[in-house]
Write an enzyme that holds these catalytic residues in place. Structure first.
Site, PDB file in Angstrom:
ATOM      1  N   LYS A   1      -7.649  11.515  21.991  1.00 33.60           N
ATOM      2  CA  LYS A   1      -8.713  12.386  21.489  1.00 33.60           C
ATOM      3  C   LYS A   1      -9.623  11.663  20.497  1.00 33.60           C
ATOM      4  O   LYS A   1     -10.846  11.842  20.511  1.00 33.60           O
ATOM      5  CB  LYS A   1      -8.070  13.606  20.836  1.00 33.60           C
ATOM      6  CG  LYS A   1      -8.953  14.409  19.902  1.00 33.60           C
ATOM      7  CD  LYS A   1      -8.166  15.532  19.261  1.00 33.60           C
ATOM      8  CE  LYS A   1      -8.944  16.211  18.146  1.00 33.60           C
ATOM      9  NZ  LYS A   1      -8.943  15.441  16.894  1.00 33.60           N
TER      10      LYS A   1
ATOM     11  N   ALA B   1      -7.508  21.724  22.129  1.00 39.92           N
ATOM     12  CA  ALA B   1      -7.619  22.575  20.942  1.00 39.92           C
ATOM     13  C   ALA B   1      -6.244  22.763  20.322  1.00 39.92           C
ATOM     14  O   ALA B   1      -5.222  22.514  20.977  1.00 39.92           O
ATOM     15  CB  ALA B   1      -8.202  23.947  21.304  1.00 39.92           C
ATOM     16  N   CYS B   2      -6.227  23.212  19.075  1.00 42.22           N
ATOM     17  CA  CYS B   2      -4.998  23.760  18.494  1.00 42.22           C
ATOM     18  C   CYS B   2      -4.958  25.225  18.886  1.00 42.22           C
ATOM     19  O   CYS B   2      -5.850  26.000  18.509  1.00 42.22           O
ATOM     20  CB  CYS B   2      -4.991  23.611  16.974  1.00 42.22           C
ATOM     21  SG  CYS B   2      -3.578  24.460  16.207  1.00 42.22           S
TER      22      CYS B   2
ATOM     23  N   SER C   1     -12.034  31.728  23.531  1.00 40.79           N
ATOM     24  CA  SER C   1     -10.834  32.561  23.560  1.00 40.79           C
ATOM     25  C   SER C   1     -11.173  34.019  23.277  1.00 40.79           C
ATOM     26  O   SER C   1     -12.095  34.334  22.504  1.00 40.79           O
ATOM     27  CB  SER C   1      -9.837  32.075  22.505  1.00 40.79           C
ATOM     28  OG  SER C   1      -8.762  32.978  22.361  1.00 40.79           O
TER      29      SER C   1
ATOM     30  N   TYR D   1      -7.358  30.899  14.102  1.00 39.88           N
ATOM     31  CA  TYR D   1      -7.597  30.349  15.440  1.00 39.88           C
ATOM     32  C   TYR D   1      -8.809  31.030  16.071  1.00 39.88           C
ATOM     33  O   TYR D   1      -9.734  30.365  16.563  1.00 39.88           O
ATOM     34  CB  TYR D   1      -6.355  30.549  16.319  1.00 39.88           C
ATOM     35  CG  TYR D   1      -6.622  30.320  17.789  1.00 39.88           C
ATOM     36  CD1 TYR D   1      -6.876  29.035  18.270  1.00 39.88           C
ATOM     37  CD2 TYR D   1      -6.629  31.386  18.699  1.00 39.88           C
ATOM     38  CE1 TYR D   1      -7.134  28.821  19.624  1.00 39.88           C
ATOM     39  CE2 TYR D   1      -6.881  31.176  20.043  1.00 39.88           C
ATOM     40  CZ  TYR D   1      -7.143  29.901  20.493  1.00 39.88           C
ATOM     41  OH  TYR D   1      -7.410  29.691  21.829  1.00 39.88           O
TER      42      TYR D   1
ATOM     43  N   LYS E   1       4.511  24.633  25.255  1.00 39.84           N
ATOM     44  CA  LYS E   1       3.871  25.462  24.243  1.00 39.84           C
ATOM     45  C   LYS E   1       4.851  26.222  23.357  1.00 39.84           C
ATOM     46  O   LYS E   1       4.453  26.807  22.342  1.00 39.84           O
ATOM     47  CB  LYS E   1       2.904  26.448  24.912  1.00 39.84           C
ATOM     48  CG  LYS E   1       1.683  25.767  25.519  1.00 39.84           C
ATOM     49  CD  LYS E   1       0.830  26.729  26.339  1.00 39.84           C
ATOM     50  CE  LYS E   1       0.172  27.787  25.493  1.00 39.84           C
ATOM     51  NZ  LYS E   1      -0.913  27.246  24.641  1.00 39.84           N
TER      52      LYS E   1
ATOM     53  N   GLY F   1       7.189  48.751  20.422  1.00 37.88           N
ATOM     54  CA  GLY F   1       5.839  49.237  20.663  1.00 37.88           C
ATOM     55  C   GLY F   1       5.149  48.605  21.851  1.00 37.88           C
ATOM     56  O   GLY F   1       3.956  48.862  22.090  1.00 37.88           O
TER      57      GLY F   1
ATOM     58  N   ARG G   1      -2.674  43.987  27.289  1.00 37.37           N
ATOM     59  CA  ARG G   1      -3.466  42.762  27.315  1.00 37.37           C
ATOM     60  C   ARG G   1      -4.005  42.520  28.720  1.00 37.37           C
ATOM     61  O   ARG G   1      -3.489  43.031  29.712  1.00 37.37           O
ATOM     62  CB  ARG G   1      -2.611  41.552  26.904  1.00 37.37           C
ATOM     63  CG  ARG G   1      -2.135  41.571  25.440  1.00 37.37           C
ATOM     64  CD  ARG G   1      -3.214  41.166  24.486  1.00 37.37           C
ATOM     65  NE  ARG G   1      -2.739  41.041  23.124  1.00 37.37           N
ATOM     66  CZ  ARG G   1      -2.238  39.923  22.594  1.00 37.37           C
ATOM     67  NH1 ARG G   1      -2.129  38.838  23.343  1.00 37.37           N
ATOM     68  NH2 ARG G   1      -1.840  39.893  21.343  1.00 37.37           N
TER      69      ARG G   1
ATOM     70  N   TYR H   1      -2.236  40.584  14.932  1.00 36.89           N
ATOM     71  CA  TYR H   1      -1.829  40.776  16.324  1.00 36.89           C
ATOM     72  C   TYR H   1      -2.813  41.689  17.036  1.00 36.89           C
ATOM     73  O   TYR H   1      -3.063  42.822  16.597  1.00 36.89           O
ATOM     74  CB  TYR H   1      -0.418  41.370  16.367  1.00 36.89           C
ATOM     75  CG  TYR H   1       0.204  41.410  17.736  1.00 36.89           C
ATOM     76  CD1 TYR H   1       0.746  40.260  18.302  1.00 36.89           C
ATOM     77  CD2 TYR H   1       0.259  42.600  18.462  1.00 36.89           C
ATOM     78  CE1 TYR H   1       1.334  40.301  19.568  1.00 36.89           C
ATOM     79  CE2 TYR H   1       0.848  42.648  19.715  1.00 36.89           C
ATOM     80  CZ  TYR H   1       1.378  41.490  20.260  1.00 36.89           C
ATOM     81  OH  TYR H   1       1.947  41.541  21.499  1.00 36.89           O
TER      82      TYR H   1
END
Length: 308
Positions: free
Chosen positions: A53, A74-75, A113, A136, A174, A199, A205, A268
């Site tokens: 990189k 990316a991080c 993202s 992020y 990951k 929950g 998502r 979250y």
């Protein structure tokens, strides 16, 4: 010649394999390999060179002609609290690479993202609800904002793709940031119950298979359009549904409900869903893998890999 940053990572390695399937092996892989296990994602892949990189920005001028840069590096650790590191990795490096590509008029397709969006209960459109809950997401939004500022002056295509919850082969490295499917597979393999947060019936998502992410990238590579676009299926499914689909693949494995860690709860996203209006207007007609089919094929692929 095509450059793929983060080329040994999850989505980057799938792009490399996808390019190979199109007959392209004139690929330069860029990564850091600080996590050496990532090299396994490139098993069987064909490429002509590798750069760290920290080398690529200085080297890119000497590599021309470059047909496109797929910037996936990316991080992606959403719980990372070192904001300076996150911004240097996801914003500053991306900005510097972008401007070098603009100078050389190289098409630039990069990974944004859905973490740029905050909370909500309706599908997210590209210009709405941009209130990230963690650093992020902020780093990704900061770069998107920079792209918006320079886009009218760009003489070559620039495309940002806001990935929603991506799952599929190539994410073993990951760890805790891997998809629920991957983590549940490892739990089952270790003889443990499959864990879901308390929950999860209400946490929904937009889950997209990595093969569809590759198709969307190639769509923009072929059409030379510019802009920032969502990259999701347009359908939100609960984590409970996803967990049940995984358990079904293991003959009805037990699911254990666990508490969400307190440090995660405040940042979250309990709901994400892609508004695909802009993607559809771009001419994308590739369709998306159904979650049921994606989970089944992914677990079959992991089982096959374990047997090799």
């Amino acid at each position: 010649m095509i450059i793929v940053t983060g080329g040994a990572g999850f989505i980057g390695s799938n792009l490399v394999h996808g390019l190979n399937s199109l007959g392209r092996d004139d690929i330069i892989v860029v990564d850091t390999l600080m996590n050496a296990k990532k090299h396994l994602n490139l098993s069987g892949a064909r490429f002509i060179d590798y750069f760290d990189k920290d080398e690529i920005i200085d080297a890119i001028d000497s590599l021309k002609p470059v047909e496109a840069v797929f910037h996936q590096g990316a991080c992606t650790v959403t719980t990372e609290q070192d904001g300076r590191y996150m911004m240097r990795t996801n914003y500053t490096f991306s900005r510097d690479l972008l401007h070098e590509c603009l100078r050389l008029e190289i098409p630039f397709i990069y990974a944004s993202s859905a973490a740029v969006y905050g909370t909500g209960d309706k599908p997210f459109a590209e210009a709405d609800n941009e209130r990230p809950l963690n650093i992020y997401g902020f780093s990704k939004l900061a770069f998107d904002q920079h792209v918006r500022c320079i886009l009218s002056r760009a003489r070559s295509p620039v495309v940002g793709l806001r990935y929603f919850n991506v799952y599929g082969p190539g994410e073993v490295h990951k760890g805790n940031m891997a998809s629920l499917v991957q983590r549940m597979f490892e739990q089952h393999r270790a003889g443990r119950p499959l864990n879901l947060f308390q929950g999860s019936k209400n946490f929904r998502r937009d889950f997209i298979h990595v093969s569809d992410v590759v198709k969307v990238n190639f769509h923009f590579f072929e059409r030379k359009k510019s802009g920032i676009f969502n990259c999701g299926t347009g359908s939100a499914r609960s984590f409970q549904e996803l967990g049940d689909l995984v358990a079904e693949q293991f003959g009805g494995a037990a699911i254990e409900i666990v508490d969400m860690p307190p440090q995660l709860e405040a940042q979250y996203q309990k709901y994400t869903c892609s508004d695909n209006s802009m993607l559809n207007l771009s001419g994308y007609k590739g369709g998306f893998v159904a979650l049921e089919d994606g989970v089944k094929s992914y677990i079959e692929a992991m089982n096959q890999q374990r047997q090799q």
